[in-house]
Design an enzyme around this catalytic site. Structure first.
Site, mmCIF file in Angstrom:
data_model
loop_
_atom_site.group_PDB
_atom_site.id
_atom_site.type_symbol
_atom_site.label_atom_id
_atom_site.label_comp_id
_atom_site.label_asym_id
_atom_site.label_seq_id
_atom_site.Cartn_x
_atom_site.Cartn_y
_atom_site.Cartn_z
ATOM 1 N N ASP A 208 36.253 38.987 62.251
ATOM 2 C CA ASP A 208 37.491 38.245 62.471
ATOM 3 C C ASP A 208 38.376 38.364 61.241
ATOM 4 O O ASP A 208 37.977 38.941 60.227
ATOM 5 C CB ASP A 208 37.176 36.776 62.738
ATOM 6 C CG ASP A 208 36.366 36.165 61.607
ATOM 7 O OD1 ASP A 208 36.977 35.743 60.607
ATOM 8 O OD2 ASP A 208 35.121 36.132 61.700
ATOM 9 N N ASP A 210 39.416 35.624 59.574
ATOM 10 C CA ASP A 210 39.410 34.271 59.034
ATOM 11 C C ASP A 210 40.556 33.514 59.719
ATOM 12 O O ASP A 210 40.594 33.467 60.936
ATOM 13 C CB ASP A 210 39.516 34.295 57.506
ATOM 14 C CG ASP A 210 38.964 33.031 56.870
ATOM 15 O OD1 ASP A 210 37.961 32.507 57.395
ATOM 16 O OD2 ASP A 210 39.509 32.582 55.857
#
Length: 289
Positions: A208, A210
């Protein structure tokens, strides 16, 4: 000396395939219980041990993992090298979900964990300027390239406590501090491996962005699991290539990882705590006799 590769599996990686004579063994340590039993066997003629960092079924949080027991257990079994697999968030535009990263530096912002095998009664300070082993990292990089995944050969890992994900302000701050990826389990694992005189590298899988990236939603568990599911097969293929790259016969580490305690212990022999020395039998037995 014979090579024994210890693999610490992170989120989404709870086993490795193809081990000859594979069996789960329970290892007792003076530091308490490891996260789980350890799967031991041989792959392409090289001894291997696999420990799921969070336990099978993911029962340990990043803060409740007994990192000292995990590293002691692998050392006690005879592991010479540790390859840690971890899920991370990206703090860079060019490290995208699905990419692999070979971590070579850390910023430690964890605070609720035991970070050393040593302490009152036997004080030691190991060098940690270069927290991972370049030789082992190069092997992991080559394995990732052979698998065909997109891999970055360097990264600074920001180790946060968790278990919550970052706030937006924190995520932005970590980027300003020069971190490339963020995770919750890199520390104190790497520090303890150095104290135990084992070569250590981290293969991180980006799941991802974050929460700093304006073009992507904030990270959630579903996103992490989905990306890890896609990458777990690549991670297993990477691990399967390591025995062929490292070989069964192991020379001393050219970077001194296996001699990290040579000049580290400060406490005079007459002042050392016998109870602590007994607990250090596996990790520091080479220098403590």
């Amino acid at each position: 000396m014979q090579t024994m590769i210890g693999v610490i599996g992170g989120s989404g990686l709870y086993q490795i395939d193809g081990l000859e004579g594979a069996s789960w063994v329970k290892v007792k340590t003076p530091w308490g219980k490891p996260s789980d039993e350890v799967l031991v066997g041989r792959l392409n003629g090289v001894a291997m041990a696999f420990l799921p960092r969070h336990g099978r079924g993911h029962v340990q949080s990043p803060s409740s993992v007994n990192y000292r027991a995990n590293i002691d257990a692998l050392k006690r079994l005879g592991c010479t090298d540790i390859v840690a697999v971890s899920a991370v968030g990206s703090l860079r535009e060019d490290y995208v979900p699905g990419d692999f990263v070979i971590v070579d530096q850390y910023i430690d912002r964890s605070f609720a964990r035991e970070k050393s095998f040593f302490g009152a009664g036997c004080v030691a300070h190991v060098g940690f300027a270069h927290p991972t082993c370049p030789r082992l990292g190069a092997a992991a990089l080559r394995a990732a390239q052979d698998v065909g995944v997109k891999v970055h050969k360097t990264a600074t890992y920001m180790a946060m406590e968790g278990p919550q994900f970052s706030t937006l302000a924190e995520s932005r701050l970590y980027r300003l501090r020069g971190a490339d990826v963020i995770g919750m389990t890199g520390m104190p694992e790497a520090k303890l491996a150095r104290e135990a005189e084992m070569c250590y590298t981290c293969v991180a899988m980006v799941t991802d962005f974050d929460c700093w990236h304006p073009g992507h939603a904030a990270v959630d568990v579903a996103q992490v699991i989905a990306t890890m599911g896609k990458n777990s097969g690549h991670a297993r293929d990477l691990i399967a290539r390591l025995p062929g790259l490292l070989g069964a016969d192991r020379a001393p580490c050219p970077h001194g990882c296996d001699r990290a305690l040579d000049h580290a212990i400060m406490t005079a022999p007459s002042q050392r705590d016998p109870e602590l020395l007994a607990k250090l039998d596996a990790v520091a037995g080479r220098v403590l006799g």
